[in-house]
Design a protein around this motif. Sequence first.
Motif, PDB file in Angstrom:
ATOM      1  N   CYS A  13       0.851  -1.193   0.000  1.00  0.00           N
ATOM      2  CA  CYS A  13       0.000   0.000   0.000  1.00  0.00           C
ATOM      3  C   CYS A  13       0.882   1.236   0.000  1.00  0.00           C
ATOM      4  O   CYS A  13       1.853   1.315   0.756  1.00  0.00           O
ATOM      5  CB  CYS A  13      -0.904   0.010   1.234  1.00  0.00           C
ATOM      6  SG  CYS A  13      -2.060  -1.353   1.293  1.00  0.00           S
ATOM      7  N   TYR A  14       0.553   2.189  -0.844  1.00  0.00           N
ATOM      8  CA  TYR A  14       1.256   3.463  -0.882  1.00  0.00           C
ATOM      9  C   TYR A  14       0.316   4.525  -1.421  1.00  0.00           C
ATOM     10  O   TYR A  14      -0.511   4.251  -2.273  1.00  0.00           O
ATOM     11  CB  TYR A  14       2.535   3.372  -1.715  1.00  0.00           C
ATOM     12  CG  TYR A  14       2.348   2.844  -3.113  1.00  0.00           C
ATOM     13  CD1 TYR A  14       2.138   3.710  -4.183  1.00  0.00           C
ATOM     14  CD2 TYR A  14       2.358   1.475  -3.371  1.00  0.00           C
ATOM     15  CE1 TYR A  14       1.960   3.236  -5.457  1.00  0.00           C
ATOM     16  CE2 TYR A  14       2.181   0.995  -4.654  1.00  0.00           C
ATOM     17  CZ  TYR A  14       1.988   1.881  -5.687  1.00  0.00           C
ATOM     18  OH  TYR A  14       1.799   1.407  -6.957  1.00  0.00           O
ATOM     19  N   HIS A  15       0.450   5.711  -0.886  1.00  0.00           N
ATOM     20  CA  HIS A  15      -0.391   6.857  -1.248  1.00  0.00           C
ATOM     21  C   HIS A  15      -1.855   6.434  -1.326  1.00  0.00           C
ATOM     22  O   HIS A  15      -2.425   6.002  -0.342  1.00  0.00           O
ATOM     23  CB  HIS A  15       0.081   7.507  -2.541  1.00  0.00           C
ATOM     24  CG  HIS A  15       1.514   7.940  -2.511  1.00  0.00           C
ATOM     25  ND1 HIS A  15       1.947   8.978  -1.722  1.00  0.00           N
ATOM     26  CD2 HIS A  15       2.612   7.447  -3.134  1.00  0.00           C
ATOM     27  CE1 HIS A  15       3.256   9.115  -1.875  1.00  0.00           C
ATOM     28  NE2 HIS A  15       3.680   8.209  -2.718  1.00  0.00           N
ATOM     29  N   ASP A  16      -2.444   6.508  -2.511  1.00  0.00           N
ATOM     30  CA  ASP A  16      -3.860   6.181  -2.679  1.00  0.00           C
ATOM     31  C   ASP A  16      -4.047   4.867  -3.434  1.00  0.00           C
ATOM     32  O   ASP A  16      -5.087   4.617  -4.021  1.00  0.00           O
ATOM     33  CB  ASP A  16      -4.586   7.311  -3.401  1.00  0.00           C
ATOM     34  CG  ASP A  16      -4.045   7.552  -4.801  1.00  0.00           C
ATOM     35  OD1 ASP A  16      -3.009   6.942  -5.159  1.00  0.00           O
ATOM     36  OD2 ASP A  16      -4.652   8.332  -5.542  1.00  0.00           O
ATOM     37  N   THR A  17      -3.021   4.011  -3.393  1.00  0.00           N
ATOM     38  CA  THR A  17      -3.032   2.776  -4.175  1.00  0.00           C
ATOM     39  C   THR A  17      -2.673   1.582  -3.305  1.00  0.00           C
ATOM     40  O   THR A  17      -1.813   1.668  -2.441  1.00  0.00           O
ATOM     41  CB  THR A  17      -2.020   2.878  -5.332  1.00  0.00           C
ATOM     42  OG1 THR A  17      -2.370   4.015  -6.137  1.00  0.00           O
ATOM     43  CG2 THR A  17      -2.015   1.633  -6.191  1.00  0.00           C
ATOM     44  N   ARG A  44      -8.759   0.299   3.665  1.00  0.00           N
ATOM     45  CA  ARG A  44      -7.853   1.460   3.742  1.00  0.00           C
ATOM     46  C   ARG A  44      -8.338   2.602   2.851  1.00  0.00           C
ATOM     47  O   ARG A  44      -7.737   3.661   2.817  1.00  0.00           O
ATOM     48  CB  ARG A  44      -6.438   1.046   3.358  1.00  0.00           C
ATOM     49  CG  ARG A  44      -5.822   0.030   4.300  1.00  0.00           C
ATOM     50  CD  ARG A  44      -4.462  -0.413   3.802  1.00  0.00           C
ATOM     51  NE  ARG A  44      -3.555   0.695   3.642  1.00  0.00           N
ATOM     52  CZ  ARG A  44      -2.633   1.054   4.530  1.00  0.00           C
ATOM     53  NH1 ARG A  44      -2.510   0.374   5.641  1.00  0.00           N
ATOM     54  NH2 ARG A  44      -1.842   2.072   4.299  1.00  0.00           N
ATOM     55  N   PRO A  46      -8.385   3.011  -0.587  1.00  0.00           N
ATOM     56  CA  PRO A  46      -7.522   3.521  -1.663  1.00  0.00           C
ATOM     57  C   PRO A  46      -8.377   4.002  -2.831  1.00  0.00           C
ATOM     58  O   PRO A  46      -9.566   3.677  -2.925  1.00  0.00           O
ATOM     59  CB  PRO A  46      -6.723   2.263  -2.066  1.00  0.00           C
ATOM     60  CG  PRO A  46      -7.692   1.142  -1.823  1.00  0.00           C
ATOM     61  CD  PRO A  46      -8.447   1.555  -0.582  1.00  0.00           C
ATOM     62  N   HIS A  47      -7.766   4.760  -3.718  1.00  0.00           N
ATOM     63  CA  HIS A  47      -8.458   5.136  -4.949  1.00  0.00           C
ATOM     64  C   HIS A  47      -8.317   4.029  -5.991  1.00  0.00           C
ATOM     65  O   HIS A  47      -9.169   3.872  -6.857  1.00  0.00           O
ATOM     66  CB  HIS A  47      -7.899   6.441  -5.522  1.00  0.00           C
ATOM     67  CG  HIS A  47      -8.249   7.629  -4.694  1.00  0.00           C
ATOM     68  ND1 HIS A  47      -7.324   8.549  -4.301  1.00  0.00           N
ATOM     69  CD2 HIS A  47      -9.424   8.031  -4.158  1.00  0.00           C
ATOM     70  CE1 HIS A  47      -7.905   9.477  -3.563  1.00  0.00           C
ATOM     71  NE2 HIS A  47      -9.180   9.178  -3.461  1.00  0.00           N
ATOM     72  N   HIS A  48      -7.198   3.293  -5.906  1.00  0.00           N
ATOM     73  CA  HIS A  48      -6.883   2.267  -6.891  1.00  0.00           C
ATOM     74  C   HIS A  48      -6.482   0.977  -6.178  1.00  0.00           C
ATOM     75  O   HIS A  48      -5.761   1.009  -5.184  1.00  0.00           O
ATOM     76  CB  HIS A  48      -5.728   2.693  -7.791  1.00  0.00           C
ATOM     77  CG  HIS A  48      -5.909   4.052  -8.380  1.00  0.00           C
ATOM     78  ND1 HIS A  48      -6.740   4.288  -9.455  1.00  0.00           N
ATOM     79  CD2 HIS A  48      -5.385   5.243  -8.043  1.00  0.00           C
ATOM     80  CE1 HIS A  48      -6.709   5.579  -9.747  1.00  0.00           C
ATOM     81  NE2 HIS A  48      -5.894   6.180  -8.902  1.00  0.00           N
TER      82      HIS A  48
END
Length: 101
Positions: A13-17, A44, A46-48
């Motif tokens: 997981c990182y930023h919005d992904t 979490r 995420p966007h993606h």
Amino acid sequence: MRAEDLLQTHTVCYHDTAELHLTGELDLATVPLLLQPAATALARHPHHLYLDLSGLTFCDHTGLRALHQLTHQAHDAHVTLRLTGLHPHLHRTLAPPVQRY
């Protein structure tokens, strides 16, 4: 043989992904090993969500249903789901039917 011996998952997981990498066999015995980390990743927000299937060596109809279920869960959570590393046979199976006129 244990399900964990048949399918390994790795989540990043990182930023919005969120990325979920699968290695091994996706079938009746191993579907929970996909759905649980996917649910954790979706929680979490995420966007993606990228689902890397390049390490998948087998997928039966139960695995296909799980991928379909995950598609709906991502849609309901307003998350873009992208399947990557699809074997050509699996790609044809998952592709929407072509309408012919």
